[in-house]
Design a protein around this motif. Structure first.
Motif, PDB file in Angstrom:
ATOM      1  N   SER A   4     -15.325 -41.240  11.786  1.00  0.00           N
ATOM      2  CA  SER A   4     -15.804 -42.086  10.687  1.00  0.00           C
ATOM      3  C   SER A   4     -14.656 -42.922  10.124  1.00  0.00           C
ATOM      4  O   SER A   4     -13.553 -42.426   9.869  1.00  0.00           O
ATOM      5  CB  SER A   4     -16.407 -41.212   9.588  1.00  0.00           C
ATOM      6  N   LYS A   5     -14.893 -44.188   9.937  1.00  0.00           N
ATOM      7  CA  LYS A   5     -13.881 -45.100   9.399  1.00  0.00           C
ATOM      8  C   LYS A   5     -14.515 -45.979   8.329  1.00  0.00           C
ATOM      9  O   LYS A   5     -15.623 -46.470   8.490  1.00  0.00           O
ATOM     10  CB  LYS A   5     -13.303 -45.971  10.509  1.00  0.00           C
TER      11      LYS A   5
ATOM     12  N   ASP B  56     -15.023 -46.588   3.954  1.00  0.00           N
ATOM     13  CA  ASP B  56     -15.626 -45.796   2.885  1.00  0.00           C
ATOM     14  C   ASP B  56     -16.227 -46.710   1.824  1.00  0.00           C
ATOM     15  O   ASP B  56     -15.980 -47.907   1.801  1.00  0.00           O
ATOM     16  CB  ASP B  56     -14.593 -44.851   2.249  1.00  0.00           C
TER      17      ASP B  56
ATOM     18  N   ASN C  12     -16.272 -47.086  -2.118  1.00  0.00           N
ATOM     19  CA  ASN C  12     -15.647 -46.661  -3.366  1.00  0.00           C
ATOM     20  C   ASN C  12     -16.417 -47.264  -4.549  1.00  0.00           C
ATOM     21  O   ASN C  12     -16.501 -48.484  -4.691  1.00  0.00           O
ATOM     22  CB  ASN C  12     -14.187 -47.116  -3.432  1.00  0.00           C
TER      23      ASN C  12
END
Length: 368
Positions: A121-122, A124, A126
């Motif tokens: 997984s890369k 995110d 925020n």
């Protein structure tokens, strides 16, 4: 002969004014001395005046010489320029606190894998928050309607003494002027306001928020702005604008905010360039490299801000209020049941904030 008759006529008028002026003035409820000296024919000739400095919120200075224009003329002021100009998003109906959620997404592209796993997984999501917490502000002033009874007929109070009040026209004019002044003061607070415990410290304005935000892109070479360096300053600000805000579909909503004085400097610089700008009879377009320049009366000198600003939800400038028209809702009533004084009262709540500091560029040459 005609000259002699004219002189005699003037003397007779003066004598009549001096003899009957006192009686006429007393019947009208006016100080007889003020009538003879300030409003009679003799008063007109010697330039007498009637000045009323009242021990309350209303101060009247008058040279009353009969009937006056039946409208109160008031001085023009600038309004809340951020709001009126469409440079800030207004969020209404905030009684306590409003959350502005901010979503930032990291990079996600990577090399193809036949069977990706959790470890592959890369990127995110925020989610952070900023807040609008409108602070209570009040405008309150008192006045006595009878203060007007010896001045201008159109604004003299009417009714029995115990119920005496100003005519609706006078009340409406005073209410409108109060709303205008409050709106003008709010305009300054929306830009320069500082929250604190002292009188006059209500909430943080947009420029205060920008100066305190560590993510804002600042120009390190900022200095006081003059006609010599204003082009350099604008170049430096534009150079720091993020690339995402330079796209053709976004650029029209990115604005360069500056003081009226600095905007005039820029105009003169363009005018003095041969074969480039307008002559001294016209104004140059308020633009720099396609970005709209917004001069604001309450904006401090030597400060330039580039920001994506409009009235929509995606604006970087936000303001929170309880109700949008609170600054126009004014209560008028008797101060006490047994007294003669009335009061004007206005209650409102307001706060401002910015959304993404990293999308704002600041040139601040005030401390240099």
């Amino acid at each position: 002969m005609k000259a002699t008759k004219t002189i005699l006529s003037v003397l007779i008028v003066l004598l009549v004014g001096a003899t009957f002026g006192s009686d006429i003035a007393s019947a009208a409820g006016i100080n007889p001395v003020a009538f003879v000296g300030g409003t009679g024919v003799l008063g007109l000739l010697i330039g007498g005046s009637l000045n009323g400095a009242l021990p309350m919120a209303i101060n009247i200075t008058s040279v009353y010489a009969g009937e006056v224009l039946d409208t109160l003329l008031v001085r023009a002021t600038t309004a809340n320029e951020l709001v009126d100009g469409g440079h800030i998003h207004m969020e209404p109906n905030i009684q306590k606190k409003f959350t502005i959620p901010r979503l930032k997404v990291g990079k996600m592209l990577q090399k193809r894998k036949e069977q990706p796993t959790e470890e592959d997984s890369k990127g995110d999501f925020n989610v952070t928050e900023k807040y609008l917490e409108p602070q209570d502000v009040m405008a309150f002033t008192t006045f006595n309607p009878r203060s007007f009874e010896k001045f201008w007929r159109p604004f003299q109070p009417t009714g029995n003494l115990v119920f005496r009040e100003l005519p609706p026209e006078a009340q409406n004019k005073m209410l409108a002027e109060m709303a205008k002044v409050v709106n003008f003061e709010l305009g300054n607070e929306f830009i320069n306001g500082v929250k604190g415990d002292a009188e006059g410290e209500y909430f943080d304005g947009i420029l205060t928020r920008i100066s305190a935000d560590g993510d804002v892109l600042t120009v390190d070479t900022a200095a006081a702005i003059t006609e010599v360096n204003i082009i350099t300053a604008l170049k430096a600000v534009v150079a720091k604008i993020p690339k995402a805000l330079k796209k053709a579909n976004v650029k029209p909503k990115v604005k360069l905010f500056m003081s009226v004085t600095n905007a005039e400097m820029y105009d003169y610089v363009l005018t003095e360039k041969p074969y480039k700008g307008m002559d001294y009879t016209g104004m140059n377009p308020e633009r720099f490299k396609g970005y709209k320049i917004v001069p604001l009366a309450d904006w401090p000198d030597d400060v330039i801000v580039a920001a994506y600003a409009n009235t929509e939800m995606d604006s970087n400038f936000w303001a929170g209020v309880d109700y949008v028209d609170d600054a126009e809702v004014i209560q008028i009533d008797k101060l006490t049941n047994a007294g003669e004084k009335y009061f004007f009262k206005m209650l409102l709540k307001a706060d401002t904030n910015i959304v993404f500091g990293e999308d704002i560029v600041l040139w601040d040459g005030r401390a240099v």
